[in-house]
Design a protein around this motif. Structure first.
Motif, PDB file in Angstrom:
ATOM      1  N   ASP A  81     -42.178   3.525 -18.945  1.00  0.00           N
ATOM      2  CA  ASP A  81     -41.342   4.445 -19.693  1.00  0.00           C
ATOM      3  C   ASP A  81     -40.080   3.675 -20.038  1.00  0.00           C
ATOM      4  O   ASP A  81     -39.285   3.363 -19.160  1.00  0.00           O
ATOM      5  N   LEU A  82     -39.932   3.321 -21.313  1.00  0.00           N
ATOM      6  CA  LEU A  82     -38.790   2.517 -21.726  1.00  0.00           C
ATOM      7  C   LEU A  82     -37.497   3.319 -21.818  1.00  0.00           C
ATOM      8  O   LEU A  82     -36.412   2.753 -21.847  1.00  0.00           O
ATOM      9  N   ASP A  83     -37.598   4.648 -21.873  1.00  0.00           N
ATOM     10  CA  ASP A  83     -36.399   5.472 -21.985  1.00  0.00           C
ATOM     11  C   ASP A  83     -35.731   5.723 -20.636  1.00  0.00           C
ATOM     12  O   ASP A  83     -34.513   5.785 -20.537  1.00  0.00           O
ATOM     13  N   GLU A  84     -36.534   5.882 -19.598  1.00  0.00           N
ATOM     14  CA  GLU A  84     -35.994   6.168 -18.272  1.00  0.00           C
ATOM     15  C   GLU A  84     -36.940   5.589 -17.223  1.00  0.00           C
ATOM     16  O   GLU A  84     -38.150   5.742 -17.322  1.00  0.00           O
ATOM     17  N   ALA A  85     -36.374   4.962 -16.227  1.00  0.00           N
ATOM     18  CA  ALA A  85     -37.208   4.372 -15.173  1.00  0.00           C
ATOM     19  C   ALA A  85     -37.951   5.472 -14.426  1.00  0.00           C
ATOM     20  O   ALA A  85     -37.332   6.412 -13.922  1.00  0.00           O
ATOM     21  N   PRO A  86     -39.288   5.376 -14.368  1.00  0.00           N
ATOM     22  CA  PRO A  86     -40.050   6.392 -13.643  1.00  0.00           C
ATOM     23  C   PRO A  86     -39.826   6.284 -12.134  1.00  0.00           C
ATOM     24  O   PRO A  86     -39.389   5.246 -11.623  1.00  0.00           O
ATOM     25  N   ALA A  87     -40.160   7.345 -11.430  1.00  0.00           N
ATOM     26  CA  ALA A  87     -39.940   7.393  -9.979  1.00  0.00           C
ATOM     27  C   ALA A  87     -40.613   6.225  -9.268  1.00  0.00           C
ATOM     28  O   ALA A  87     -40.027   5.624  -8.364  1.00  0.00           O
ATOM     29  N   HIS A  88     -41.828   5.872  -9.676  1.00  0.00           N
ATOM     30  CA  HIS A  88     -42.528   4.781  -8.987  1.00  0.00           C
ATOM     31  C   HIS A  88     -41.820   3.447  -9.176  1.00  0.00           C
ATOM     32  O   HIS A  88     -41.821   2.611  -8.284  1.00  0.00           O
ATOM     33  N   ALA A  89     -41.179   3.242 -10.313  1.00  0.00           N
ATOM     34  CA  ALA A  89     -40.432   2.000 -10.536  1.00  0.00           C
ATOM     35  C   ALA A  89     -39.186   1.951  -9.656  1.00  0.00           C
ATOM     36  O   ALA A  89     -38.831   0.891  -9.120  1.00  0.00           O
ATOM     37  N   LEU A  90     -38.532   3.079  -9.496  1.00  0.00           N
ATOM     38  CA  LEU A  90     -37.354   3.131  -8.620  1.00  0.00           C
ATOM     39  C   LEU A  90     -37.749   2.895  -7.165  1.00  0.00           C
ATOM     40  O   LEU A  90     -37.048   2.195  -6.429  1.00  0.00           O
ATOM     41  N   VAL A  91     -38.879   3.444  -6.759  1.00  0.00           N
ATOM     42  CA  VAL A  91     -39.375   3.225  -5.399  1.00  0.00           C
ATOM     43  C   VAL A  91     -39.718   1.751  -5.194  1.00  0.00           C
ATOM     44  O   VAL A  91     -39.395   1.173  -4.158  1.00  0.00           O
ATOM     45  N   ALA A  92     -40.371   1.144  -6.179  1.00  0.00           N
ATOM     46  CA  ALA A  92     -40.722  -0.280  -6.085  1.00  0.00           C
ATOM     47  C   ALA A  92     -39.463  -1.116  -5.893  1.00  0.00           C
ATOM     48  O   ALA A  92     -39.428  -2.015  -5.038  1.00  0.00           O
TER      49      ALA A  92
END
Length: 83
Positions: free
Chosen positions: A13-24
């Motif tokens: 998601d280029l507009d907003e970091a998804p939850a899984h990316a923040l967790v990573a």
């Protein structure tokens, strides 16, 4: 032994970091690894074999729980510990 891990989580998601990316990011930055580079299209980190393998385990479990539908990763031997 030192290992280097490279990984991506999807969906993107280029507009907003998804939850899984923040967790990573949280997992990798909190794992005590060296040379951590977190970016929108790929992430890398290096450290001792034990630290990298523990981080990969946590990364897989936590990002899947956070909604990742695909995780691509590669682990390479980066050298001997202390070199």
């Amino acid at each position: 032994m030192r290992l280097r891990v490279e990984f991506t989580t999807e969906p993107f998601d280029l507009d907003e970091a998804p939850a899984h990316a923040l967790v990573a990011r949280e997992v990798i930055e909190g794992a005590g690894l060296d040379a951590v580079d977190v970016g929108p299209f790929g992430n890398t980190a290096e450290g001792s074999a034990d630290a990298v393998l523990s981080a990969v385990d946590a990364l897989l479990r936590r990002t899947l729980d956070a909604g990742a539908t695909r995780i691509s990763l590669q682990v390479n031997v980066a050298g001997e510990e202390g070199s």
